[in-house]
Design a protein around this motif. Structure first.
Motif, short mmCIF file in Angstrom:
data_model
loop_
_atom_site.label_atom_id
_atom_site.label_comp_id
_atom_site.label_asym_id
_atom_site.label_seq_id
_atom_site.Cartn_x
_atom_site.Cartn_y
_atom_site.Cartn_z
N PRO A 15 -39.64 132.59 -37.65
CA PRO A 15 -38.70 131.51 -37.95
C PRO A 15 -38.79 130.39 -36.91
O PRO A 15 -39.24 130.59 -35.78
N SER A 16 -38.32 129.22 -37.30
CA SER A 16 -38.42 128.06 -36.42
C SER A 16 -37.37 128.07 -35.30
O SER A 16 -37.58 127.51 -34.22
N LYS A 17 -36.24 128.73 -35.54
CA LYS A 17 -35.17 128.73 -34.54
C LYS A 17 -35.53 129.62 -33.36
O LYS A 17 -35.85 130.80 -33.53
N VAL A 18 -35.47 129.05 -32.16
CA VAL A 18 -35.77 129.78 -30.93
C VAL A 18 -34.46 130.09 -30.21
O VAL A 18 -33.62 129.21 -30.04
N MET A 19 -34.30 131.34 -29.77
CA MET A 19 -33.14 131.73 -28.98
C MET A 19 -33.65 132.18 -27.61
O MET A 19 -34.34 133.19 -27.49
N THR A 20 -33.32 131.42 -26.59
CA THR A 20 -33.83 131.68 -25.24
C THR A 20 -32.86 132.56 -24.47
O THR A 20 -31.72 132.78 -24.87
N ASN A 21 -33.33 133.02 -23.30
CA ASN A 21 -32.45 133.79 -22.43
C ASN A 21 -31.28 132.95 -21.95
O ASN A 21 -30.17 133.46 -21.76
N GLU A 22 -31.52 131.66 -21.76
CA GLU A 22 -30.43 130.76 -21.35
C GLU A 22 -29.35 130.68 -22.42
O GLU A 22 -28.16 130.54 -22.10
N ASP A 23 -29.74 130.78 -23.68
CA ASP A 23 -28.75 130.78 -24.77
C ASP A 23 -27.83 131.99 -24.65
O ASP A 23 -26.63 131.89 -24.93
N PHE A 24 -28.39 133.13 -24.24
CA PHE A 24 -27.57 134.33 -24.10
C PHE A 24 -26.60 134.24 -22.92
O PHE A 24 -25.55 134.88 -22.94
N GLU A 25 -26.95 133.46 -21.92
CA GLU A 25 -26.05 133.28 -20.78
C GLU A 25 -24.72 132.67 -21.21
O GLU A 25 -23.70 132.84 -20.55
N LYS A 26 -24.73 131.99 -22.36
CA LYS A 26 -23.52 131.33 -22.86
C LYS A 26 -22.63 132.25 -23.68
O LYS A 26 -21.47 131.92 -23.94
N ILE A 27 -23.17 133.41 -24.12
CA ILE A 27 -22.37 134.26 -25.01
C ILE A 27 -22.08 135.65 -24.45
O ILE A 27 -21.14 136.30 -24.90
N VAL A 28 -22.90 136.13 -23.50
CA VAL A 28 -22.64 137.42 -22.85
C VAL A 28 -22.93 137.30 -21.37
O VAL A 28 -23.57 136.34 -20.92
N GLU A 29 -22.46 138.27 -20.61
CA GLU A 29 -22.69 138.26 -19.17
C GLU A 29 -24.11 138.73 -18.87
O GLU A 29 -24.41 139.93 -18.84
N THR A 30 -25.01 137.78 -18.65
CA THR A 30 -26.41 138.08 -18.38
C THR A 30 -27.06 136.87 -17.75
O THR A 30 -26.41 135.85 -17.52
N SER A 31 -28.35 136.96 -17.47
CA SER A 31 -29.09 135.82 -16.92
C SER A 31 -30.55 135.93 -17.31
O SER A 31 -31.05 137.02 -17.64
N ASP A 32 -31.23 134.81 -17.29
CA ASP A 32 -32.66 134.78 -17.61
C ASP A 32 -33.42 135.73 -16.68
O ASP A 32 -34.28 136.50 -17.12
N GLU A 33 -33.11 135.69 -15.41
CA GLU A 33 -33.79 136.54 -14.43
C GLU A 33 -33.57 138.02 -14.74
O GLU A 33 -34.52 138.82 -14.73
#
Length: 326
Positions: A15-33
């Motif tokens: 699919p064309s929609k990309v979900m990055t690790n930074e996107d997850f930082e906005k919805i759950v307690e996590t980080s790209d690292e």
């Protein structure tokens, strides 16, 4: 005259929609690292609201057809490996058959979760070598985002959507398939499941039936313990050894897991082909996506010896040792 099965083409769709690790930082307690260190995943693709497994399967086949300019009008079987079908019935494969307009073509879905594509290839090999079919499309496709609980920080970061397809054909003089093995440890099915009619089988208090539920530690321990033995069992059927492998293509579940499996098996981590970095865990689609990506990167050569090992929900596994024939 021997009937041999040969892989002749491959294609993919994401699919064309990309979900990055930074996107997850906005919805759950996590980080790209944190995500990259523990999984190796940077981003994943997500289906549109009106985009389903059959859509991605069809597009992957069109990509295969375009890349190799192959005639698909005489395909006589479609095998779709998926744990996220559009409907319980009709099958995803039946939808794909209709969209391709193939009148004399069988169709079936198989659900072996992350081992599904390897199972599908082994079934295609059996159908062709037995003389029942001559041209089989094998598709691994998943819309996992539609059954992912985005409040569960331990699982939501893992899964993505995508599809890839192989064409397997009858040949008189060349085969892709050398050896295979399969197995199941159903008692550990509770480590990875998505509920449906029997939603209380594993968790009586589950509030959101249908979501993926995973015991990450349990799956990790099972895979690192069992997959090296699967590798040895498959190679023991042949004259080949670990050192003869050009490529190892495991299910792209987690980079740390694959690293541990390689170390325990004596396989160089550099030989592992994965698709998780940019597509996440796409279950039955990870192995063909990894191979398609390697072809795009011009890593593969005709004649390369490749061991494919799918493992996951069930808990089940399937392996196939192949010579790359494209």
């Amino acid at each position: 005259m021997n009937s041999l099965a040969k892989i002749t083409a491959h294609g993919k769709y994401v699919p064309s929609k990309v979900m990055t690790n930074e996107d997850f930082e906005k919805i759950v307690e996590t980080s790209d690292e944190w995500i990259q260190q523990r999984t190796g995943i940077k981003e994943r693709r997500i289906t549109a609201d009106n985009e389903y497994t059959s859509d991605m399967s069809y597009q992957a086949i069109l990509n295969l057809k375009e890349k190799y300019n192959v005639d698909l009008t005489d395909v006589d079987m479609i095998i779709n490996a998926t744990m996220t079908p559009d409907y319980k019935t009709p099958s995803v494969a039946a939808y794909v058959q209709a969209r391709l307009g193939l009148k004399q073509c069988g169709s079936l879905d198989i659900n072996a979760a992350c081992a599904g594509f390897a199972y599908g290839l082994n079934i295609a090999n059996g159908l062709i070598t037995s003389g029942q079919h001559k041209k089989v499309l094998v598709v691994g496709a998943e819309a996992l985002s539609k059954i992912t609980d985005y409040k569960d920080r331990n699982t939501c970061i893992l899964f993505g959507d995508g599809a890839a397809a192989f064409l397997v054909e009858y040949s008189e003089d060349e085969t892709s398939f050398i050896a295979s093995s399969t197995g199941t440890d159903g008692e550990k099915g509770k480590y990875l499941y998505s509920t449906d009619l029997s939603n209380k089988m594993f968790d009586e208090d589950m509030e959101n039936p249908g979501y993926i539920v995973q015991n990450g530690r349990g799956v990790y321990k099972w895979a690192v313990t069992n997959v090296p033995q699967v590798i040895q069992n498959t190679l023991s059927q042949t004259e080949y050894s670990i050192d003869d492998l050009n490529w190892f293509v495991p299910h792209s579940a987690n980079a740390r897991m694959i690293e541990a499996i390689c170390k325990k098996s004596g396989i160089s981590y550099d030989k592992a082909l994965m698709s998780l970095q940019y597509f996440g865990n796409t279950s039955s689609a990870t192995i063909p996506l990894a191979i398609d990506l390697a072809m795009e990167q011009q890593k593969l050569n005709k004649g390369d010896l490749m061991l494919l090992v799918g493992f996951g929900g069930g808990l089940t596994y399937a392996s196939t040792l192949i010579k790359w024939t494209i």
